[in-house]
Design an enzyme around this catalytic site. Structure first.
Site, PDB file in Angstrom:
ATOM      1  CD  GLU A  40      26.390  15.701  -0.819  1.00  0.00           C
ATOM      2  OE1 GLU A  40      25.409  15.714  -1.604  1.00  0.00           O
ATOM      3  OE2 GLU A  40      26.454  16.374   0.201  1.00  0.00           O
ATOM      4  CG  HIS A  41      28.881  10.904  -4.529  1.00  0.00           C
ATOM      5  ND1 HIS A  41      29.205  10.651  -5.843  1.00  0.00           N
ATOM      6  CD2 HIS A  41      29.212  12.195  -4.311  1.00  0.00           C
ATOM      7  CE1 HIS A  41      29.720  11.754  -6.384  1.00  0.00           C
ATOM      8  NE2 HIS A  41      29.738  12.697  -5.475  1.00  0.00           N
ATOM      9  CB  THR A  42      23.751   8.290  -0.155  1.00  0.00           C
ATOM     10  OG1 THR A  42      23.095   9.563  -0.204  1.00  0.00           O
ATOM     11  CG2 THR A  42      24.921   8.362   0.816  1.00  0.00           C
ATOM     12  N   GLY A 130      27.081  23.230  -7.623  1.00  0.00           N
ATOM     13  CA  GLY A 130      26.639  22.184  -6.708  1.00  0.00           C
ATOM     14  C   GLY A 130      25.323  22.509  -6.032  1.00  0.00           C
ATOM     15  CG  LEU A 131      24.484  25.880  -4.744  1.00  0.00           C
ATOM     16  CD1 LEU A 131      24.513  27.401  -4.619  1.00  0.00           C
ATOM     17  CD2 LEU A 131      24.363  25.247  -3.362  1.00  0.00           C
ATOM     18  CB  SER A 132      20.539  21.314  -7.876  1.00  0.00           C
ATOM     19  OG  SER A 132      19.836  20.460  -8.716  1.00  0.00           O
ATOM     20  CB  SER A 134      21.119  20.835 -14.061  1.00  0.00           C
ATOM     21  OG  SER A 134      21.352  20.027 -12.926  1.00  0.00           O
ATOM     22  CG  ASP A 183      20.446  17.391  -7.810  1.00  0.00           C
ATOM     23  OD1 ASP A 183      20.714  17.097  -6.634  1.00  0.00           O
ATOM     24  OD2 ASP A 183      21.293  17.500  -8.717  1.00  0.00           O
ATOM     25  CE1 TYR A 239      26.890  12.523  -8.811  1.00  0.00           C
ATOM     26  CE2 TYR A 239      26.370  11.128 -10.689  1.00  0.00           C
ATOM     27  CZ  TYR A 239      26.018  11.674  -9.476  1.00  0.00           C
ATOM     28  OH  TYR A 239      24.805  11.363  -8.937  1.00  0.00           O
TER      29      TYR A 239
END
Ligand code: ADP
Ligand code: MG
Length: 398
Positions: A40-42, A130-132, A134, A183, A239
């Site tokens: 995450e956030h990588t 948080g499941l994208s 978008s 994503d 973010y």
């Protein structure tokens, strides 16, 4: 909202298109949401992540228009939007419709000739969880546009990677959300029963992904998504703030990216950072990238027991060092683990959204019940829990 009959969705969408615009759509396309197993956030730190596509998808029915406008309605949002393709960055980007019109804009920026579209959206990825949802919307519009405007170069894995970059551009530059590419890559490149090891040591989707076996049901396990329904928004600054902190740490350390910092060097590197907060941020990113590698090794060995410690460490790192968890996510993870989940962690950008748990198939009901009860005890919103399997990528459905 059930996806037990996803085949019915394209048919219903054709009727919805007739109802909204009259006439038939040229086709129906869909793209999946995703969960990130770990990492995450990588992505924006040139690191690794390991998403998989889920059977919750965004479907679009679409037909080309004679003019250069996007007219769009969504079954999830009231009202119709019409946005001109020209002057997009100066004018009204249409709120949520920016995710769709942004794709047409980014395709033009990449040198293609595209026109206007009529689009009806039915998104079954929970929005803002948080499941994208978008990227599912963007990528469904992208594969529709590729087909409808006959755009070359987007076949095969390399073409799909190029299309992912276009969708990233749409989200960054038009929708204004600074996401890093995981994503869109998952939505366009995922395969059923596999997770996708993405390496962001370069531009988003620059490196070929590695497909990692992930057929939990063959091992008596299930992947449970726990949508906390706690509010989050990736464009409300949090973010971007973490991205900014990572950028500041990179500048202070004089390294090309946090990917360049080896886990074994942390003891030597961290004291060079003046701020304690930045030390914790860097520790998260560097250790998280290492955990992705270890998770891939474990999955390739079919050593699911090894995931327990990796997910526990990942969640603790996000909670304590990167500070992107919240009470709802911590409760979901702790309760799932206490009631028999083999492994659990929050997933996605954080500040709300969803957690995941790997659960023996026979315990899915018990774990789900326990999490729902714990949320009621804490007076949190009722969570939405559902098992998922690793699904395939964006596609034409009819
Ligand atoms: P996530 O991608 O985790 O669901 P984001 O904040 O990145 O959360 O994206 C959510 C936004 O995407 C929504 O606020 C909306 O603007 C847009 N969106 C996603 N799905 C739909 C949909 N089915 N209809 C309309 N807008 C959607
Ligand atoms: Mg998103």
């Amino acid at each position: 909202m059930s996806d037990s009959q996803p085949r019915a969705i394209p048919t219903a969408l054709v009727s919805a298109f007739r109802g909204a615009f009259g006439g038939k759509p040229s086709g129906v396309w869909s793209a999946p949401g995703r969960v990130n197993l770990i990492g995450e956030h990588t992505d924006y730190n040139h690191g690794l992540c390991l998403p998989l596509a889920i059977p919750r998808r965004a479907w679009v029915a679409a037909a080309p228009r004679a003019d250069r406008r996007l007219r769009i309605v969504s079954r999830q949002v009231p009202g119709e939007r019409t946005i001109a393709l020209d002057g997009l960055l100066e004018g009204n980007r249409g709120g949520w419709a920016a995710y769709a019109v942004g794709v047409l804009w980014a395709l033009e920026q990449a040198g293609h000739e595209v026109g206007g579209l009529d689009v009806v959206v039915d998104g079954r990825v929970p929005i803002g969880s948080g499941l994208s949802s978008s990227a599912a919307l963007e990528c469904a519009v992208a594969v529709a546009a590729v087909d409808l405007f006959g755009l070359d170069g987007y076949d095969g894995e390399e073409g799909r990677r190029a299309l992912a970059q276009i969708c990233v551009r749409a989200e960054n530059d038009v929708a204004g959300a600074p996401t890093g590419g995981m994503d869109q890559s998952a939505a366009l490149l995922a395969r059923a029963d596999e997770a996708l090891l993405l390496d962001f040591d370069g531009a988003p989707a620059d490196t070929a992904p590695v497909h990692v076996p992930f057929d939990l049901s063959a091992h008596g396990l299930a992947l449970l998504v726990m949508n906390t329904r706690a509010e989050h928004s990736l464009d409300d600054g949090q973010y971007g703030n973490r991205r900014e902190e990572c950028r500041a740490a990179v500048a202070e350390l004089g390294v090309p990216s946090l990917r360049a910092v080896q886990p074994g060097d942390l003891d030597r590197v961290l004291p060079r950072l003046a701020s304690e907060v930045l030390r914790r941020r860097v520790r998260h990113v560097v250790s998280e990238i290492e955990r992705v590698t270890q998770t891939v090794d474990a999955l390739e060995r079919e050593d699911f027991a090894a995931l327990t410690g990796l997910f526990d460490a990942s969640h603790a790192s996000m909670r304590d060092d990167f500070e992107i968890s919240c009470p709802e996510l911590d409760t979901a993870v702790e309760t799932a683990r206490a009631f028999g989940a083999l492994a659990a962690r929050m997933t996605g950008g954080g500040f709300g959204g969803s957690a995941i748990a790997i659960v023996p198939a026979s315990l899915v009901e018990r774990v789900s019940q326990a999490v729902t009860t714990a949320f009621a005890d804490h007076r949190f919103r009722e969570p939405e829990l559902f098992p998922v399997t690793a699904d395939g990528p964006a596609r034409r459905d009819r």
